[in-house]
Design a protein around this motif. Structure first.
Motif, PDB file in Angstrom:
ATOM      1  N   ILE A   1      -6.790   6.497  -4.456  1.00  0.00           N
ATOM      2  CA  ILE A   1      -7.417   7.688  -3.887  1.00  0.00           C
ATOM      3  C   ILE A   1      -6.460   8.839  -4.138  1.00  0.00           C
ATOM      4  N   THR A   2      -6.875   9.724  -5.056  1.00  0.00           N
ATOM      5  CA  THR A   2      -5.965  10.764  -5.527  1.00  0.00           C
ATOM      6  C   THR A   2      -6.123  12.072  -4.751  1.00  0.00           C
ATOM      7  N   GLU A   3      -7.220  12.202  -3.996  1.00  0.00           N
ATOM      8  CA  GLU A   3      -7.392  13.354  -3.096  1.00  0.00           C
ATOM      9  C   GLU A   3      -8.351  12.985  -1.978  1.00  0.00           C
ATOM     10  N   ASN A   4      -7.993  13.416  -0.759  1.00  0.00           N
ATOM     11  CA  ASN A   4      -8.888  13.363   0.385  1.00  0.00           C
ATOM     12  C   ASN A   4      -8.266  14.297   1.414  1.00  0.00           C
TER      13      ASN A   4
ATOM     14  N   PHE B   1       0.858  -1.190   0.000  1.00  0.00           N
ATOM     15  CA  PHE B   1       0.000   0.000   0.000  1.00  0.00           C
ATOM     16  C   PHE B   1       0.894   1.240   0.000  1.00  0.00           C
ATOM     17  N   ARG B   2       0.468   2.260  -0.769  1.00  0.00           N
ATOM     18  CA  ARG B   2       1.334   3.437  -0.929  1.00  0.00           C
ATOM     19  C   ARG B   2       0.649   4.724  -0.467  1.00  0.00           C
ATOM     20  N   PHE B   3       1.484   5.659  -0.031  1.00  0.00           N
ATOM     21  CA  PHE B   3       0.977   6.938   0.492  1.00  0.00           C
ATOM     22  C   PHE B   3       1.621   8.112  -0.238  1.00  0.00           C
ATOM     23  N   GLY B   4       0.793   9.133  -0.471  1.00  0.00           N
ATOM     24  CA  GLY B   4       1.325  10.325  -1.127  1.00  0.00           C
ATOM     25  C   GLY B   4       0.607  11.581  -0.673  1.00  0.00           C
TER      26      GLY B   4
ATOM     27  N   ASP C   1     -10.275  -3.114  -3.959  1.00  0.00           N
ATOM     28  CA  ASP C   1      -8.884  -3.138  -4.426  1.00  0.00           C
ATOM     29  C   ASP C   1      -8.313  -1.718  -4.432  1.00  0.00           C
ATOM     30  N   ILE C   2      -8.015  -1.219  -3.244  1.00  0.00           N
ATOM     31  CA  ILE C   2      -7.529   0.155  -3.118  1.00  0.00           C
ATOM     32  C   ILE C   2      -6.015   0.110  -2.944  1.00  0.00           C
ATOM     33  N   ARG C   3      -5.321   0.812  -3.829  1.00  0.00           N
ATOM     34  CA  ARG C   3      -3.864   0.671  -3.899  1.00  0.00           C
ATOM     35  C   ARG C   3      -3.098   1.754  -3.156  1.00  0.00           C
ATOM     36  N   SER C   4      -3.675   2.947  -3.082  1.00  0.00           N
ATOM     37  CA  SER C   4      -2.909   4.008  -2.424  1.00  0.00           C
ATOM     38  C   SER C   4      -3.817   5.152  -2.003  1.00  0.00           C
TER      39      SER C   4
END
Ligand SMILES: *[C@@H]1O[C@H](CO)[C@@H](O)[C@H](O)[C@H]1NC(C)=O
Ligand SMILES: *[C@@H]1O[C@H](CO)[C@@H](O)[C@H](O)[C@H]1NC(C)=O
Length: 504
Positions: free
Chosen positions: A397-400, A33-36, A433-436
């Protein structure tokens, strides 16, 4: 993005301890799992006319109609990332993030809007940023279009002119050519619904066209086709050598119902505000959702239009768009309850998308746990809906994120991040299937029509100082801990002294 949500920001915030009682105290993430964290060019770069960059629709709006922005400011300098990108990368290192989502400015790279002239200095800026990221093993995740259309192309109709499909695809092709050896994750377009509905159907974003129920639907078709065409260019011409992935970022707020009689209204609200983009791309058969096609057509005929104000997609166009995204890029902030009854008849202007949809929204705050908790549950339901409706696509998830007042003690943001990440873990447990996960945003920025009046940053930026000093908030320490330990710990209390870079 996110300025528009100020309408709904009268939060009832739960205390951290109250919300945490019902949670497991520690939870883990899947391996890999990745974080950005994310930003967008116009909101942070500044250098609006530096080194050959030309005017975007945001330069044009803020310079010709300054007080269209709440505090009459503009993004001329913003966080000055055009000059301070090394500090930006240092912050990413402090946070220990796996990747950085940022956007390219179209008029910085192509001053005429077209590939006849490529601005070397603009290209150098992005190469410098990308190289600095790669030097520290931080992956660049690059948004090709995050709302800063060249003003020249806007004058020719922008997203309502079907030629934009070629203009955008040419620009995307230049980006693949220039940066594709180093960039392996591309986001074609950020938030089509906001582009079309707020920019063309309202005066909530540049270019302030305000032709609701007409221009917004033309825009929707062209954005989908532009995205899909760029996807296919990448897939056929660049992917074989460059080996990256490419996808779209959709904003999806979740529309829920409190009373069963409003179940259809909630479905329609989700269809009109985001499935109008996701259904054509991710569903089995493609095309616009039938609820949208039927409602807009019926209203159009009633109103005396010879055909639906929503343009049709031809079978070839449907096939072009269907399946054109490697991930479901998801920006999410809010959950609403909806209703639809007689009280709404004739309430909205005709024609308008609001009249086509004919629902009203409200928040429910009295339930124990407050609105933020209801919102996190909505996020879980949204992720579940995406899994069920689209055969469990891989989601990024590209923004939250969450807006707070100025100041470094942003306990509300900390609570928000914990609740929403927890909800995401619930969906993952169910099989999503949530990757990041990407926080909006790395640092305070120019928040569109809200200017510098709202603050979404993990880092506070001092916009009064020439150095645009960046200082980590409490949430930065908490997010860092999540990323470092790969564990969500409800009770972690950071020692907010210095946010140092680990392992260096
Ligand atoms: C936008 O257009 C609608 C009619 O569709 C009108 O009611 C509204 O006042 C306009 N808004 C602005 C800000 O001009
Ligand atoms: C419509 O629904 C809303 C929300 O449930 C309610 O407050 C309102 O009284 C209803 N109006 C009519 C005319 O049914």
């Amino acid at each position: 993005m996110r300025w528009q949500h100020f309408l709904f920001l009268l939060y009832t915030v739960v205390s951290e301890s109250e919300s945490a009682k019902t949670q497991n105290s520690k939870r883990n993430f899947p391996d890999d799992f990745r974080f950005g964290a994310a930003t967008a060019a116009y909101q942070i770069e500044g250098g609006w006319n530096t080194d050959g960059k030309t005017e975007s629709i945001w330069d044009h709006l803020t310079h010709t109609n300054p007080c269209a922005i709440e505090d009459c400011t503009n993004g001329d300098v913003a966080a000055d990332s055009y000059h301070l990108y090394k500090r930006d990368v240092e912050m990413l290192r402090e946070l220990g993030l796996d990747y950085y989502r940022f956007s390219l400015s179209w008029p910085r790279i192509l001053p005429t809007g077209f590939p006849d002239k490529i601005n070397k200095a603009g290209v150098q800026y992005y190469n410098n940023l990308i190289d600095e990221l790669l030097k520290y093993n931080i992956e660049p995740v690059v948004t090709i279009y995050h709302w800063d259309m060249p003003q020249k192309l806007q004058k020719m109709g922008g997203w309502t002119n079907p030629y934009i499909i070629d203009w955008y695809t040419d620009y995307a092709g230049v980006a693949f050519e220039l940066f594709g050896k180093k960039v392996k994750k591309w986001i074609t377009i950020n938030e089509p619904y906001q582009i079309c509905d707020y920019g063309y159907g309202n005066k909530l974003l540049a270019n302030f066209f305000n032709s609701t129920g007409v221009a917004d639907y033309l825009c929707a078709k062209n954005v989908l086709l532009a995205h899909a065409k760029a996807y296919h260019v990448y897939d056929k011409k660049y992917r074989p050598n460059q080996g990256g992935t490419i996808f779209i970022s959709l904003s999806a707020q979740y529309y829920d119902y409190e009373f069963k009689e409003f179940k259809d209204a909630a479905k329609d609200a989700n269809d009109f505000t985001w499935a109008i983009y996701s259904y054509p791309i991710f569903s089995k058969y493609g095309d616009f959702p039938s609820s949208v096609k039927e409602r807009v057509k019926a209203k159009s005929i009633q109103q005396g239009f010879p055909r639906s104000r929503l343009p049709e997609l031809t079978p070839t166009e449907i096939e072009t768009i269907r399946g054109s995204s490697d991930y479901f890029g998801l920006n999410h902030y809010f959950t609403f309850y909806v209703y639809r009854n007689e009280s709404l008849k004739g309430l909205y202007p005709s024609p308008s998308t609001s009249d086509d949809l004919e629902v009203a929204t409200y928040h429910k705050e009295e339930r124990k746990g407050g609105r933020m908790k209801i919102g996190a549950l909505g996020f879980y339901k949204l992720l579940t809906k995406i899994r069920n409706d689209y055969d469990n696509p891989p989601v990024i998830i590209t923004e939250n994120g969450f807006t707070t007042k100025r100041g470094l003690d942003d306990d509300d943001r900390v609570t928000f991040l914990r609740l929403y990440i927890n909800a995401m873990l619930d969906a993952i447990d169910d099989g999503s299937d949530i990757r990041s996960y990407t926080v909006w945003t790395m640092m305070d920025n120019f928040e569109w029509l809200r200017g510098f009046t709202v603050h979404y940053g993990l880092y506070e930026v001092d916009f009064e100082s020439p150095e645009r000093t960046r200082t980590p908030r409490k949430s930065a320490f908490v997010y860092k801990q999540i990323v470092r330990t790969r564990e969500l710990d409800w009770y972690y209390e950071p020692d907010t002294d210095v946010l140092s870079i680990d392992g260096h």
